[in-house]
Motif scaffolding. Structure first.
Motif, PDB file in Angstrom:
ATOM      1  N   GLU A  11      -5.572  17.101 -10.390  1.00  0.00           N
ATOM      2  CA  GLU A  11      -6.742  17.345 -11.236  1.00  0.00           C
ATOM      3  C   GLU A  11      -6.549  16.802 -12.644  1.00  0.00           C
ATOM      4  OE1 GLU A  11      -9.656  18.218 -10.070  1.00  0.00           O
ATOM      5  OE2 GLU A  11      -8.738  18.371  -8.098  1.00  0.00           O
ATOM      6  N   ALA A  12      -5.324  16.807 -13.135  1.00  0.00           N
ATOM      7  CA  ALA A  12      -5.035  16.254 -14.460  1.00  0.00           C
ATOM      8  C   ALA A  12      -4.883  14.736 -14.404  1.00  0.00           C
ATOM      9  CB  ALA A  12      -3.765  16.887 -15.026  1.00  0.00           C
ATOM     10  N   PHE A  13      -4.327  14.248 -13.307  1.00  0.00           N
ATOM     11  CA  PHE A  13      -4.003  12.821 -13.216  1.00  0.00           C
ATOM     12  C   PHE A  13      -5.185  11.953 -12.815  1.00  0.00           C
ATOM     13  CE2 PHE A  13      -2.159   9.259 -10.641  1.00  0.00           C
ATOM     14  CZ  PHE A  13      -1.614   8.559 -11.707  1.00  0.00           C
ATOM     15  N   LEU A  14      -5.981  12.405 -11.882  1.00  0.00           N
ATOM     16  CA  LEU A  14      -7.085  11.592 -11.340  1.00  0.00           C
ATOM     17  C   LEU A  14      -7.994  11.007 -12.418  1.00  0.00           C
ATOM     18  CD1 LEU A  14      -8.585  10.407  -8.921  1.00  0.00           C
ATOM     19  CD2 LEU A  14      -9.771  12.587  -8.686  1.00  0.00           C
ATOM     20  N   PRO A  15      -8.456  11.789 -13.397  1.00  0.00           N
ATOM     21  CA  PRO A  15      -9.325  11.192 -14.430  1.00  0.00           C
ATOM     22  C   PRO A  15      -8.644  10.072 -15.218  1.00  0.00           C
ATOM     23  CG  PRO A  15      -9.431  13.590 -14.527  1.00  0.00           C
ATOM     24  CD  PRO A  15      -8.326  13.234 -13.567  1.00  0.00           C
ATOM     25  N   LYS A  16      -7.334  10.148 -15.353  1.00  0.00           N
ATOM     26  CA  LYS A  16      -6.594   9.109 -16.085  1.00  0.00           C
ATOM     27  C   LYS A  16      -6.621   7.771 -15.358  1.00  0.00           C
ATOM     28  CE  LYS A  16      -3.368  12.344 -18.207  1.00  0.00           C
ATOM     29  NZ  LYS A  16      -1.966  12.739 -18.329  1.00  0.00           N
ATOM     30  N   ASN A  57       0.832  -1.211   0.000  1.00  0.00           N
ATOM     31  CA  ASN A  57       0.000   0.000   0.000  1.00  0.00           C
ATOM     32  C   ASN A  57       0.861   1.252   0.000  1.00  0.00           C
ATOM     33  OD1 ASN A  57      -2.349  -1.466   0.004  1.00  0.00           O
ATOM     34  ND2 ASN A  57      -2.794  -1.154   2.162  1.00  0.00           N
ATOM     35  N   GLU A  58       1.940   1.246   0.774  1.00  0.00           N
ATOM     36  CA  GLU A  58       2.822   2.404   0.829  1.00  0.00           C
ATOM     37  C   GLU A  58       3.546   2.602  -0.498  1.00  0.00           C
ATOM     38  OE1 GLU A  58       2.843   4.634   3.198  1.00  0.00           O
ATOM     39  OE2 GLU A  58       1.540   3.486   4.519  1.00  0.00           O
ATOM     40  N   MET A  59       3.982   1.500  -1.119  1.00  0.00           N
ATOM     41  CA  MET A  59       4.637   1.590  -2.422  1.00  0.00           C
ATOM     42  C   MET A  59       3.681   2.191  -3.449  1.00  0.00           C
ATOM     43  SD  MET A  59       6.687  -2.039  -2.670  1.00  0.00           S
ATOM     44  CE  MET A  59       7.105  -1.826  -4.390  1.00  0.00           C
ATOM     45  N   LEU A  60       2.446   1.717  -3.441  1.00  0.00           N
ATOM     46  CA  LEU A  60       1.457   2.221  -4.381  1.00  0.00           C
ATOM     47  C   LEU A  60       1.176   3.702  -4.124  1.00  0.00           C
ATOM     48  CD1 LEU A  60      -0.484   1.672  -6.709  1.00  0.00           C
ATOM     49  CD2 LEU A  60      -2.163   0.866  -5.034  1.00  0.00           C
ATOM     50  N   ALA A  61       1.069   4.088  -2.869  1.00  0.00           N
ATOM     51  CA  ALA A  61       0.816   5.494  -2.524  1.00  0.00           C
ATOM     52  C   ALA A  61       1.949   6.387  -3.029  1.00  0.00           C
ATOM     53  CB  ALA A  61       0.652   5.648  -1.016  1.00  0.00           C
ATOM     54  N   LEU A  62       3.176   5.972  -2.791  1.00  0.00           N
ATOM     55  CA  LEU A  62       4.323   6.765  -3.243  1.00  0.00           C
ATOM     56  C   LEU A  62       4.370   6.856  -4.760  1.00  0.00           C
ATOM     57  CD1 LEU A  62       7.029   5.451  -0.756  1.00  0.00           C
ATOM     58  CD2 LEU A  62       6.046   7.753  -0.833  1.00  0.00           C
ATOM     59  N   ARG A  63       4.099   5.750  -5.400  1.00  0.00           N
ATOM     60  CA  ARG A  63       4.136   5.733  -6.872  1.00  0.00           C
ATOM     61  C   ARG A  63       3.030   6.601  -7.462  1.00  0.00           C
ATOM     62  NH1 ARG A  63       6.554   6.005 -11.426  1.00  0.00           N
ATOM     63  NH2 ARG A  63       6.053   4.377 -12.908  1.00  0.00           N
ATOM     64  N   LEU A  64       1.820   6.547  -6.883  1.00  0.00           N
ATOM     65  CA  LEU A  64       0.732   7.394  -7.369  1.00  0.00           C
ATOM     66  C   LEU A  64       1.085   8.871  -7.205  1.00  0.00           C
ATOM     67  CD1 LEU A  64      -2.429   5.465  -6.125  1.00  0.00           C
ATOM     68  CD2 LEU A  64      -1.675   5.757  -8.504  1.00  0.00           C
ATOM     69  N   GLN A  65       1.716   9.213  -6.092  1.00  0.00           N
ATOM     70  CA  GLN A  65       2.139  10.599  -5.883  1.00  0.00           C
ATOM     71  C   GLN A  65       3.159  11.023  -6.940  1.00  0.00           C
ATOM     72  OE1 GLN A  65       3.429  10.944  -1.791  1.00  0.00           O
ATOM     73  NE2 GLN A  65       1.556   9.987  -1.064  1.00  0.00           N
ATOM     74  N   GLN A  66       4.084  10.120  -7.238  1.00  0.00           N
ATOM     75  CA  GLN A  66       5.094  10.407  -8.255  1.00  0.00           C
ATOM     76  C   GLN A  66       4.440  10.598  -9.627  1.00  0.00           C
ATOM     77  OE1 GLN A  66       7.677   7.091  -9.099  1.00  0.00           O
ATOM     78  NE2 GLN A  66       9.290   8.400  -9.915  1.00  0.00           N
ATOM     79  N   LEU A  67       3.531   9.685  -9.987  1.00  0.00           N
ATOM     80  CA  LEU A  67       2.851   9.775 -11.279  1.00  0.00           C
ATOM     81  C   LEU A  67       1.979  11.023 -11.360  1.00  0.00           C
ATOM     82  CD1 LEU A  67       1.892   6.019 -11.708  1.00  0.00           C
ATOM     83  CD2 LEU A  67       3.542   7.318 -13.093  1.00  0.00           C
ATOM     84  N   GLU A  68       1.371  11.379 -10.250  1.00  0.00           N
ATOM     85  CA  GLU A  68       0.540  12.587 -10.195  1.00  0.00           C
ATOM     86  C   GLU A  68       1.382  13.824 -10.541  1.00  0.00           C
ATOM     87  OE1 GLU A  68      -1.234  14.941  -6.493  1.00  0.00           O
ATOM     88  OE2 GLU A  68      -2.164  12.949  -6.746  1.00  0.00           O
ATOM     89  N   ILE A  69       2.558  13.921  -9.952  1.00  0.00           N
ATOM     90  CA  ILE A  69       3.458  15.049 -10.219  1.00  0.00           C
ATOM     91  C   ILE A  69       3.882  15.048 -11.686  1.00  0.00           C
ATOM     92  CG2 ILE A  69       5.773  15.976  -9.742  1.00  0.00           C
ATOM     93  CD1 ILE A  69       5.305  14.952  -6.799  1.00  0.00           C
ATOM     94  N   GLU A  70       4.243  13.864 -12.198  1.00  0.00           N
ATOM     95  CA  GLU A  70       4.694  13.745 -13.589  1.00  0.00           C
ATOM     96  C   GLU A  70       3.585  14.082 -14.584  1.00  0.00           C
ATOM     97  OE1 GLU A  70       6.189   9.772 -14.046  1.00  0.00           O
ATOM     98  OE2 GLU A  70       7.855  10.107 -12.655  1.00  0.00           O
ATOM     99  N   ASN A  71       2.329  13.970 -14.163  1.00  0.00           N
ATOM    100  CA  ASN A  71       1.193  14.191 -15.059  1.00  0.00           C
ATOM    101  C   ASN A  71       0.473  15.512 -14.808  1.00  0.00           C
ATOM    102  OD1 ASN A  71       0.515  11.663 -16.865  1.00  0.00           O
ATOM    103  ND2 ASN A  71       1.405  10.914 -14.967  1.00  0.00           N
ATOM    104  N   GLY A  72       1.142  16.463 -14.181  1.00  0.00           N
ATOM    105  CA  GLY A  72       0.580  17.790 -14.048  1.00  0.00           C
ATOM    106  C   GLY A  72      -0.341  18.017 -12.870  1.00  0.00           C
ATOM    107  N   GLY A  73      -0.240  17.201 -11.837  1.00  0.00           N
ATOM    108  CA  GLY A  73      -1.039  17.400 -10.632  1.00  0.00           C
ATOM    109  C   GLY A  73      -2.267  16.519 -10.578  1.00  0.00           C
TER     110      GLY A  73
END
Length: 123
Positions: free
Chosen positions: A34-39, A16-32
């Motif tokens: 609001e841009a990432f969540l719909p993806k 769960n922690e790995m997934l949380a960290l990775r989602l945060q990283q991907l969120e930053i890479e995808n413009g935040g």
């Protein structure tokens, strides 16, 4: 007077922690967010739960997220495909053969589902 709700115990896990960290990283890479969540295809509440490293996402959920992001579950968790290849090879499994078999099975499942829907509409 209404009863007071006690907070549920939180069960953190490494996955769960790995997934949380990775989602945060991907969120930053995808413009935040609001841009990432719909993806991701996730509901906002589910996403927030996963970002906090709590909840218990199923493998199916992780596969769905990875698919929406056009990556594998391994990549979603931050692993390289070569890591998966090595791990499977140790167990005598060929990564490419496995992914090909899964793809064929998924295609067959979708074909059957389409046929079933068509039959229901006609009959």
């Amino acid at each position: 007077m209404s009863p007071v709700r006690k907070p549920q115990p939180v069960d953190h896990s490494i996955l769960n922690e790995m997934l949380a960290l990775r989602l945060q990283q991907l969120e930053i890479e995808n413009g935040g967010m609001e841009a990432f969540l719909p993806k991701t295809g996730l509901a906002r509440g589910t996403y927030y739960t996963m970002l906090r490293g709590i909840g218990n996402p199923t493998l199916k959920t992780m596969e769905r997220i990875a698919s929406k992001l056009n990556m594998t579950v391994f990549e979603l968790l931050g692993f390289e495909i070569d890591d998966a290849r090595r791990a499977l090879k140790k167990r005598g499994v060929d990564y490419d053969e496995l992914t090909s078999a899964i793809r064929k099975k998924d295609e067959a499942t979708r074909r059957v589902a389409r046929q079933t829907r068509s039959q229901k509409l006609l009959g």
